[in-house]
Scaffold this motif. Structure first.
Motif, mmCIF file in Angstrom:
data_model
loop_
_atom_site.group_PDB
_atom_site.id
_atom_site.type_symbol
_atom_site.label_atom_id
_atom_site.label_comp_id
_atom_site.label_asym_id
_atom_site.label_seq_id
_atom_site.Cartn_x
_atom_site.Cartn_y
_atom_site.Cartn_z
ATOM 1 N N ARG A 21 0.848 -1.098 -0.099
ATOM 2 C CA ARG A 21 0.108 -0.024 -0.024
ATOM 3 C C ARG A 21 0.985 1.246 0.101
ATOM 4 N NH1 ARG A 21 -3.125 -1.445 3.878
ATOM 5 N NH2 ARG A 21 -2.046 -0.723 5.439
ATOM 6 N N ARG A 22 2.007 1.362 0.730
ATOM 7 C CA ARG A 22 2.751 2.193 0.791
ATOM 8 C C ARG A 22 3.302 2.862 -0.487
ATOM 9 N NH1 ARG A 22 8.007 3.295 1.322
ATOM 10 N NH2 ARG A 22 8.620 1.131 1.281
ATOM 11 N N ALA A 32 -4.791 3.228 -4.033
ATOM 12 C CA ALA A 32 -3.546 2.359 -3.598
ATOM 13 C C ALA A 32 -3.961 1.335 -2.593
ATOM 14 C CB ALA A 32 -2.377 3.230 -3.006
ATOM 15 N N ALA A 33 -4.930 1.605 -1.664
ATOM 16 C CA ALA A 33 -4.965 0.863 -0.557
ATOM 17 C C ALA A 33 -5.744 -0.342 -1.410
ATOM 18 C CB ALA A 33 -6.056 1.491 0.486
ATOM 19 N N ALA A 36 -3.721 -2.402 -3.629
ATOM 20 C CA ALA A 36 -2.657 -3.360 -2.801
ATOM 21 C C ALA A 36 -3.559 -4.409 -1.969
ATOM 22 C CB ALA A 36 -2.209 -2.388 -1.469
ATOM 23 N N ARG A 37 -4.539 -4.457 -1.513
ATOM 24 C CA ARG A 37 -5.329 -5.299 -1.062
ATOM 25 C C ARG A 37 -5.717 -6.356 -2.040
ATOM 26 N NH1 ARG A 37 -10.657 -6.650 -0.489
ATOM 27 N NH2 ARG A 37 -11.516 -4.581 -1.123
#
Length: 293
Positions: A21-22, A32-33, A36-37
């Motif tokens: 995520r970062r 992004a979150a 990422a998931r």
């Protein structure tokens, strides 16, 4: 890669997810979150609840390496669903291929716009036949079939790869008994009359094609995007051929660009098809038009 810049340095689920995520957020990726998931869950075989209940769950080196490779592709501009190889559409999981457009939520507007009338036709006749022009993954046709047990659909596409993908999606969803896909240049090899003709055709102008972001232009097939100098080429073909393949009480439903309502309506009016309804997407833009004789 530096130790603090790679999920491989801390191979547990919570840390890998946070690092992914970062990195995506640091690259300016808007969702992004979520991305990422999706990446971490897909390549680790975990679910969202696993990261909440057991963030210390260990991930083996092979899994971490696959996640790292996927993150690299996402950072290079590949859409997350291209990386995963599938996308959810109208509650259906559809596999993607290089020859298919990635189905997007806006296109569900077309499905919703067609369903009430098609349900009425199916109830009245006991059946409903659908022609999906430029079927791609089969998204529109398969979504309609999933909601209309009495319906059957034919999907056509100029790309043999797209036809293969649509056929495989139908089989995976258990809809292959009511769905047939074949190669055709629009109506060229289509035989018969249908209760509905549907299409999410290419409608981006040739000039606008040059300004598309790399996530679209670099991964969606241009054949499914470029609608010609004014973005209306496909609509002219669809409207001109509808008379030979549409039941007189049938409907034509098409997705449009957000500023194309008047122009597309004029194209169909020239072929004797009147605009019956307009449906807006979640952003409030005109997105689907339904026509009839």
């Amino acid at each position: 890669m530096a130790e603090d810049d790679s999920p491989a340095s801390a191979p547990d689920l919570g840390t890998v997810l946070a690092e992914t995520r970062r990195r995506l957020a640091g690259a300016g990726i808007g969702e992004a979150a979520l991305d990422a998931r999706l990446i971490v869950e897909h390549f680790s075989g975990t679910r969202r609840i696993d990261a909440l209940r057991d963030p210390a769950l260990g991930l083996d080196a092979l899994t971490v390496g696959r996640i790292e490779d996927a993150v690299g592709r996402r950072l290079a501009g590949m859409p997350v669903h291209r990386i995963l190889g599938y996308r959810e559409f109208y509650g259906l999981r559809l596999d993607l291929s290089p020859e298919t457009l990635e189905p997007r939520p806006d296109t569900e507007t077309l499905v919703e716009a067609m369903l009430p009338d098609l349900a009425g036709i199916a109830a009245r006749k006991g059946a409903c036949s659908i022609l999906d022009l430029g079927t791609g993954t089969g998204a529109v046709a398969l979504a309609l079939l999933s909601a209309l047990p009495q319906a059957r659909a034919s999907g056509v596409d100029l790309s043999a790869g797209a036809v293969k993908t649509a056929t495989e999606n139908a089989g995976r969803l258990g809809l292959d008994g009511r769905f047939t896909a074949f190669v055709s240049d629009w109506y060229r090899d289509v035989i018969g009359v249908f209760d509905a003709i549907v299409s999410n055709p290419p409608y981006i102008t040739t000039v606008e094609m040059r300004a598309l972001p790399v996530e679209v232009a670099g991964h969606d097939p241009h054949l499914a995007l470029d609608g010609g100098p004014d973005g209306l080429d496909a609509y002219r073909v669809i409207a001109a051929g509808a008379g030979g393949h549409l039941d007189r009480e049938g409907l034509v439903g098409v997705e449009i660009g957000s500023r194309q309502k008047a122009d597309v309506a004029a194209v169909f009016a020239a072929q004797g098809l009147r605009l019956r309804s307009v449906a807006r997407d979640l952003g409030g833009h005109d997105r689907a038009l339904v026509f009839g004789f």
